[in-house]
Design a protein around this motif. Structure first.
Motif, PDB file in Angstrom:
ATOM      1  N   TYR A   2     -46.805 -60.859-131.582  1.00 53.24           N
ATOM      2  CA  TYR A   2     -47.270 -59.499-131.826  1.00 53.24           C
ATOM      3  C   TYR A   2     -46.089 -58.543-131.930  1.00 53.24           C
ATOM      4  O   TYR A   2     -45.040 -58.774-131.334  1.00 53.24           O
ATOM      5  CB  TYR A   2     -48.204 -59.027-130.705  1.00 53.24           C
ATOM      6  N   TYR A   3     -46.286 -57.508-132.710  1.00 54.69           N
ATOM      7  CA  TYR A   3     -45.262 -56.494-132.913  1.00 54.69           C
ATOM      8  C   TYR A   3     -45.819 -55.135-132.509  1.00 54.69           C
ATOM      9  O   TYR A   3     -46.975 -54.832-132.751  1.00 54.69           O
ATOM     10  CB  TYR A   3     -44.863 -56.422-134.395  1.00 54.69           C
ATOM     11  N   ARG A   4     -44.966 -54.318-131.961  1.00 52.78           N
ATOM     12  CA  ARG A   4     -45.347 -52.941-131.642  1.00 52.78           C
ATOM     13  C   ARG A   4     -45.103 -52.088-132.899  1.00 52.78           C
ATOM     14  O   ARG A   4     -44.418 -52.498-133.824  1.00 52.78           O
ATOM     15  CB  ARG A   4     -44.526 -52.416-130.469  1.00 52.78           C
ATOM     16  N   PRO A  30     -55.086 -52.667-136.034  1.00 53.12           N
ATOM     17  CA  PRO A  30     -54.334 -53.492-135.082  1.00 53.12           C
ATOM     18  C   PRO A  30     -55.046 -53.563-133.733  1.00 53.12           C
ATOM     19  O   PRO A  30     -55.830 -52.685-133.378  1.00 53.12           O
ATOM     20  CB  PRO A  30     -52.995 -52.758-134.962  1.00 53.12           C
ATOM     21  N   GLU A  31     -54.755 -54.631-133.020  1.00 53.01           N
ATOM     22  CA  GLU A  31     -55.284 -54.753-131.665  1.00 53.01           C
ATOM     23  C   GLU A  31     -54.581 -53.723-130.772  1.00 53.01           C
ATOM     24  O   GLU A  31     -53.605 -53.099-131.187  1.00 53.01           O
ATOM     25  CB  GLU A  31     -55.039 -56.164-131.134  1.00 53.01           C
ATOM     26  N   ASP A  33     -53.104 -53.072-126.627  1.00 50.22           N
ATOM     27  CA  ASP A  33     -52.820 -53.686-125.335  1.00 50.22           C
ATOM     28  C   ASP A  33     -53.552 -52.912-124.232  1.00 50.22           C
ATOM     29  O   ASP A  33     -54.312 -51.977-124.516  1.00 50.22           O
ATOM     30  CB  ASP A  33     -51.309 -53.789-125.087  1.00 50.22           C
ATOM     31  N   ARG A  38     -50.655 -50.015-129.916  1.00 51.56           N
ATOM     32  CA  ARG A  38     -50.968 -50.895-131.037  1.00 51.56           C
ATOM     33  C   ARG A  38     -50.161 -52.191-130.958  1.00 51.56           C
ATOM     34  O   ARG A  38     -48.962 -52.162-130.683  1.00 51.56           O
ATOM     35  CB  ARG A  38     -50.669 -50.190-132.355  1.00 51.56           C
ATOM     36  N   LEU A  39     -50.842 -53.282-131.294  1.00 52.41           N
ATOM     37  CA  LEU A  39     -50.204 -54.592-131.389  1.00 52.41           C
ATOM     38  C   LEU A  39     -50.561 -55.184-132.749  1.00 52.41           C
ATOM     39  O   LEU A  39     -51.732 -55.376-133.067  1.00 52.41           O
ATOM     40  CB  LEU A  39     -50.700 -55.530-130.277  1.00 52.41           C
ATOM     41  N   TYR A  40     -49.535 -55.437-133.549  1.00 53.20           N
ATOM     42  CA  TYR A  40     -49.729 -55.985-134.889  1.00 53.20           C
ATOM     43  C   TYR A  40     -49.460 -57.486-134.859  1.00 53.20           C
ATOM     44  O   TYR A  40     -48.395 -57.928-134.426  1.00 53.20           O
ATOM     45  CB  TYR A  40     -48.790 -55.303-135.880  1.00 53.20           C
ATOM     46  N   SER A  41     -50.412 -58.254-135.362  1.00 53.46           N
ATOM     47  CA  SER A  41     -50.277 -59.706-135.412  1.00 53.46           C
ATOM     48  C   SER A  41     -49.577 -60.123-136.707  1.00 53.46           C
ATOM     49  O   SER A  41     -49.359 -59.302-137.611  1.00 53.46           O
ATOM     50  CB  SER A  41     -51.662 -60.348-135.359  1.00 53.46           C
ATOM     51  N   ASP A  44     -51.744 -59.203-139.478  1.00 51.04           N
ATOM     52  CA  ASP A  44     -51.630 -57.779-139.829  1.00 51.04           C
ATOM     53  C   ASP A  44     -50.415 -57.550-140.722  1.00 51.04           C
ATOM     54  O   ASP A  44     -50.481 -56.786-141.693  1.00 51.04           O
ATOM     55  CB  ASP A  44     -51.505 -56.907-138.572  1.00 51.04           C
TER      56      ASP A  44
END
Length: 126
Positions: A2-4, A30-31, A33, A38-41, A44
């Motif tokens: 995951y990326y911020r 994005p999901e 936490d 935001r958490l980008y998969s 994404d």
């Protein structure tokens, strides 16, 4: 993985404001936490890359949104997504033909001027 949002900004060279706007209009989702960040998969990231590619084709954002909505609905919309992509391909093909015609015209004009320039240089050296 995951990326911020800041990592996505650097990785994809896109502003945080644009990412937030895309989220606001429903292009990305994005999901989050436990702190609501935001958490980008990887999926994404791949979707963002596809969005950027569509933007490079000059597909209007309205059409990209339509495509995104169809994508969210699942595989039963594949035929409609193909239609959107084929319409964009047709627009690009027409644009390419216009650009090719313009380039041809410019090449002809440049060749004409170069010929005139050579003739002028030759007549001055005589």
């Amino acid at each position: 993985m995951y990326y911020r949002i800041g990592e996505i900004e650097k990785k994809m060279q896109i502003s945080i404001d644009t990412l937030r706007y895309y989220e606001k209009i429903g292009l990305i989702c994005p999901e989050r936490d436990t702190n609501n960040r935001r958490l980008y998969s990887g999926a994404d990231v791949a979707w963002l890359e596809f969005i950027f590619r569509l933007k490079q084709t000059h597909m209007p954002l309205k059409e990209i949104k339509k495509y995104a909505e169809l994508r969210k609905q699942g595989d039963e919309t594949i035929a409609k997504r193909i239609d959107l992509l084929e319409e964009q391909r047709t627009r690009l093909t027409q644009e390419k033909m216009t650009i090719d015609a313009c380039l041809s015209y410019l090449e002809t004009k440049i060749a004409h001027y170069k010929t005139d320039l050579i003739k002028k240089e030759c007549s001055q050296s005589e």
